[in-house]
Design an enzyme around this catalytic site. Structure first.
Site, PDB file in Angstrom:
ATOM      1  N   LYS A 113       0.792  -1.237   0.000  1.00 26.80           N
ATOM      2  CA  LYS A 113       0.000   0.000   0.000  1.00 26.80           C
ATOM      3  C   LYS A 113       0.818   1.279   0.000  1.00 26.80           C
ATOM      4  O   LYS A 113       0.287   2.341  -0.290  1.00 26.80           O
ATOM      5  CB  LYS A 113      -0.908   0.018   1.237  1.00 26.80           C
ATOM      6  CG  LYS A 113      -1.983  -1.035   1.203  1.00 26.80           C
ATOM      7  CD  LYS A 113      -3.072  -0.690   2.189  1.00 26.80           C
ATOM      8  CE  LYS A 113      -4.042  -1.826   2.389  1.00 26.80           C
ATOM      9  NZ  LYS A 113      -4.597  -1.844   3.729  1.00 26.80           N
ATOM     10  N   LYS A 194     -13.358 -11.550   1.805  1.00 27.23           N
ATOM     11  CA  LYS A 194     -13.840 -11.500   3.197  1.00 27.23           C
ATOM     12  C   LYS A 194     -14.699 -10.255   3.406  1.00 27.23           C
ATOM     13  O   LYS A 194     -14.378  -9.202   2.875  1.00 27.23           O
ATOM     14  CB  LYS A 194     -12.611 -11.407   4.120  1.00 27.23           C
ATOM     15  CG  LYS A 194     -12.620 -12.380   5.267  1.00 27.23           C
ATOM     16  CD  LYS A 194     -11.318 -12.334   6.035  1.00 27.23           C
ATOM     17  CE  LYS A 194     -11.139 -11.026   6.778  1.00 27.23           C
ATOM     18  NZ  LYS A 194     -10.098 -11.085   7.816  1.00 27.23           N
ATOM     19  N   LYS A 197     -14.635  -4.486   7.397  1.00 27.56           N
ATOM     20  CA  LYS A 197     -15.111  -3.187   7.871  1.00 27.56           C
ATOM     21  C   LYS A 197     -14.456  -2.057   7.090  1.00 27.56           C
ATOM     22  O   LYS A 197     -14.937  -0.936   7.120  1.00 27.56           O
ATOM     23  CB  LYS A 197     -14.895  -3.031   9.372  1.00 27.56           C
ATOM     24  CG  LYS A 197     -13.459  -3.075   9.861  1.00 27.56           C
ATOM     25  CD  LYS A 197     -13.427  -2.776  11.350  1.00 27.56           C
ATOM     26  CE  LYS A 197     -12.322  -3.488  12.096  1.00 27.56           C
ATOM     27  NZ  LYS A 197     -10.950  -3.192  11.654  1.00 27.56           N
TER      28      LYS A 197
END
Ligand code: AMP
Length: 325
Positions: A113, A194, A197
Site C-alpha cells: 500500500k 472477506k 469493515k
C-alpha cells in the site's frame, strides 16, 4: 496469571464478520479464561492514523466501537483505547531504535500500500513497530492471531530478542498461536472476498452490527447467489457456489439450519431472520449504553488505568536498559 491481548483497529464500522469471527469467540473466551487469564481488548486508534483520515469520523467510529465491545458482552475484560495508554507510544520509539529498516521494508502492508508513493504516511512504514510495542508491553507469552498477522508477531519476536540480547532481558519473547477461529464471513456482494469493515460504510456486501432489520433484509436479499437450476440448489460448495455457501454458513453461525430449504428465496429469508435475531439483543444493549455514555467512558478509563499499571514497569525497564534512566 497469563495475559491475553487483542486489538481492533477502528478503520470502519464493525461487521457481522467481526462479530462471528472475532468478538463472539473473544466473549466466550473470557469466561473460559476466568481465573486463569486476564483479557485485554483494545481499540488501536493510533493505527487508524496511518492512512488519510477524517478526525470527526475517527472519533465517531471509536465511540461506536467502544460501545459495541461492551454491547457484545466483553465486560469481563479490560477494555481500553490504545491512545489512552501513553506507554504504547513511548515504547514504540525505543523499539524503532532497535528495529531495522530492512525489516520494515519487508512488511506486507507497506509493500502493497505504501512503498514508492511519495504521500505515504511515515506511520504506515513504522506501525509494525508500534504493534510490536502493543504486544511486548503486556508480556503475554502467546499472541492469538490469524495467519495474516503472523508477520507482525514475527517482527515483535525479532525485536524483543534483539533488544534482550543487546540491552538485557526486558521482554517476554512472544509466539503466535492460531486458535480455532470463528466463522469466516464472506462479502455478500463478492463472496470470494472477506466481509471487511474497511470496505466502506455504504458497501452493500457488508452487514454492520448496527444495521436495522430492514437494511439486513435488503442486503441479504441482494446477496450474490448463482443460477443453479438443479433439484437441490441450497447446498454448500465453496468452490462452485461461494455465495450460497456463505449464506448457509452465516445461517448456521447464527443458530439456524438450511436443512429442508429448497429455494434461494427461502434461504435468504431464513438468513435474514437468524441475523436479525443475533443482532437484536446487541442493538438493544447498544441503545442503552449509548444513552449512558458516562458509563462507557468510565469503563474505558478504568481499563486505561489498569493497562498503565501493567505497562508502566515494562516501559521503565526498557528505558533503564537502553540507557535513558
Ligand atoms: P479486521 O476487521 O480485518 O481488522 O479484523 C478484526 C478481527 O475480526 C480479526 O480477528 C479478524 O479475523 C476478524 N474478522 C474480520 N473480518 C472477518 C470476516 N469477514 N469473517 C470472520 N472474521 C473476521
Amino acid at each position: 496469571m497469563i495475559r491475553r491481548l487483542s486489538l481492533l483497529t477502528p478503520s470502519g464500522r464493525l461487521t457481522l464478520g467481526n462479530l462471528l469471527g472475532a468478538l463472539r469467540p473473544m466473549a466466550e473466551g473470557q469466561h473460559r479464561a476466568q481465573g486463569r487469564a486476564e483479557c485485554f481488548y483494545g481499540l488501536s486508534d493510533l493505527h487508524a492514523l496511518t492512512t488519510p483520515h477524517d478526525p470527526a469520523v475517527l472519533r465517531e467510529r471509536v465511540r461506536e466501537m467502544a460501545t459495541l465491545l461492551l454491547a457484545v458482552g466483553l465486560d469481563d475484560s479490560t477494555l481500553f483505547l490504545q491512545s489512552a495508554v501513553p506507554q504504547h507510544r513511548g515504547l514504540a520509539y525505543l523499539l524503532e531504535c532497535v528495529a531495522h529498516t530492512g525489516e520494515l521494508n519487508r512488511m506486507i502492508q507497506f509493500k502493497e500500500k505504501g512503498r514508492g508513493v511519495d504521500s505515504t504516511r511515515a506511520s504506515l512504514y513504522t506501525y509494525p513497530v508500534l504493534m510490536a510495542a502493543d504486544i511486548l508491553l503486556y508480556r503475554a507469552p502467546e499472541i492469538p492471531v490469524g495467519e495474516d498477522q503472523r508477520q507482525h508477531v514475527e517482527l515483535a519476536r525479532d525485536v524483543a530478542l534483539r533488544f534482550n540480547n543487546t540491552y538485557g532481558g526486558v521482554f517476554t519473547v512472544p509466539r503466535a498461536v492460531h486458535p480455532p477461529t470463528g466463522a469466516r464471513v464472506m462479502d455478500l456482494a463478492d463472496p470470494t472476498r472477506k466481509m471487511s469493515k474497511s470496505a466502506g460504510d455504504a458497501h452493500p456486501g457488508s452487514i454492520f452490527l448496527l444495521d436495522p432489520p430492514d437494511v439486513v433484509r435488503r442486503k441479504v436479499g441482494r446477496a450474490v447467489t448463482d443460477s443453479d437450476t438443479g433439484p437441490d440448489p441450497v447446498r454448500a460448495d465453496r468452490a462452485a457456489k461461494p455465495g450460497v455457501t456463505n449464506l448457509i454458513e452465516i445461517l448456521e453461525a447464527c443458530g439456524g439450519s438450511a436443512d429442508g430449504l429448497a429455494s434461494y428465496g427461502g434461504l435468504k429469508a431464513a438468513v435474514t431472520e437468524a441475523v436479525v435475531a443475533v443482532l437484536e439483543p446487541i442493538q438493544k444493549r447498544y441503545a442503552e449504553l449509548a444513552a449512558d455514555q458516562a458509563h462507557v467512558t468510565s469503563v474505558y478509563a478504568a481499563g486505561a488505568a489498569r493497562c498503565q499499571e501493567v505497562t508502566a514497569p515494562v516501559l521503565a525497564a526498557a528505558e533503564a536498559a537502553i540507557g535513558l534512566a
